[in-house]
Design an enzyme around this catalytic site. Structure first.
Site, PDB file in Angstrom:
ATOM      1  N   ARG A 101       0.825  -1.208   0.000  1.00  0.00           N
ATOM      2  CA  ARG A 101       0.000   0.000   0.000  1.00  0.00           C
ATOM      3  C   ARG A 101       0.864   1.264   0.000  1.00  0.00           C
ATOM      4  NH1 ARG A 101      -5.474   1.186   0.207  1.00  0.00           N
ATOM      5  NH2 ARG A 101      -5.521   3.400  -0.274  1.00  0.00           N
ATOM      6  N   LEU A 139      -6.880   7.477   0.345  1.00  0.00           N
ATOM      7  CA  LEU A 139      -5.541   7.932  -0.027  1.00  0.00           C
ATOM      8  C   LEU A 139      -4.617   7.916   1.187  1.00  0.00           C
ATOM      9  CD1 LEU A 139      -6.464  10.959  -2.294  1.00  0.00           C
ATOM     10  CD2 LEU A 139      -5.763   8.666  -2.990  1.00  0.00           C
ATOM     11  N   HIS A 172     -18.944  13.541  -2.275  1.00  0.00           N
ATOM     12  CA  HIS A 172     -19.531  12.395  -1.574  1.00  0.00           C
ATOM     13  C   HIS A 172     -21.053  12.452  -1.734  1.00  0.00           C
ATOM     14  CE1 HIS A 172     -19.864   9.212   1.405  1.00  0.00           C
ATOM     15  NE2 HIS A 172     -20.795   9.915   2.004  1.00  0.00           N
TER      16      HIS A 172
END
Ligand code: GRF
Length: 201
Positions: free
Chosen positions: A63, A91, A107
């Site tokens: 990651r 992120l 959103h």
């Protein structure tokens, strides 16, 4: 203002930016990136003549390596603003910190209600009569940064997640294009150091 857009899916929100009359005037989409190859958002960018890139987690050891690669790729386009338009990954610090105050997310719910990946489904399940969408600055949390603008959308009888999300996305496209243009105007003619505080206190 140079804008980089990150998207993971169909890209209808991205399309609203590509179709905006302010594109090429107040701001320009200089690149569109995704975490997934072959998504419609990348096709929409290519059709609009906008360079695209893909930084897929599967191509990186872990990651943190993915976060760093994405941050480097975004930085290569020297954006004044990064827009998450249906980007379905959380992120890591490198990109969030590099873009502090210059990255916005959209959103499909009225934050702080119903954060996370199922905002539309959660609002419907809760039985709210009004939901909507939010554009906010991205901070280290998930859907937690300072709210820049919101738009209310009424839940109609018989709505399911798909019909409600489509209605929200219609409002979301206008909201995001409006906020991007406002931020672009402010960055060329700053009125305040905090974009979310444009109205006089
Ligand atoms: C938007 O509602 C966005 O807020 C949510 O996913 C949707 C993206 O749709 N995260 P699209 O890929 O832009 O069509």
């Amino acid at each position: 203002v140079r804008v980089v857009v990150l998207a993971s899916g169909s890209g209808s929100t991205l399309q609203a930016l590509l179709d905006s009359p302010d594109r090429g005037a107040l701001w320009e989409v200089v690149a569109v990136g995704s975490d997934k190859p072959g998504v419609s958002a990348l096709d929409r960018a290519a059709r609009a003549g906008v360079p695209t890139f893909t930084v897929a987690p599967a191509d990186h050891a872990d990651r943190p390596a993915w976060d760093a690669a994405l941050a480097a790729e975004v930085a290569r386009h020297e954006p004044g603003l990064v827009v998450l338009a249906g980007f379905m990954r959380i992120l890591g610090a490198p990109l969030v910190e590099a873009c502090a105050g210059r990255m916005v997310n959209t959103h499909p719910a009225l934050l702080p209600s119903f954060p996370g990946a199922h905002g539309v489904r959660d609002a419907l399940a809760h039985g709210v009569k009004v939901t909507g969408c939010t554009v906010h600055l991205v901070d280290a949390g998930v859907d937690t940064g300072p709210i820049l603008d919101q738009s209310a959308v009424r839940v109609l009888p018989g709505d399911d997640e798909a019909t409600l999300h489509e209605r929200i996305k219609t409002a979301e496209r206008d909201l995001l294009a409006h906020v991007v243009s406002r931020l672009a105007r402010e960055s060329t003619h700053p009125t305040s150091t905090h974009p979310e505080r444009t109205a006089p206190r």
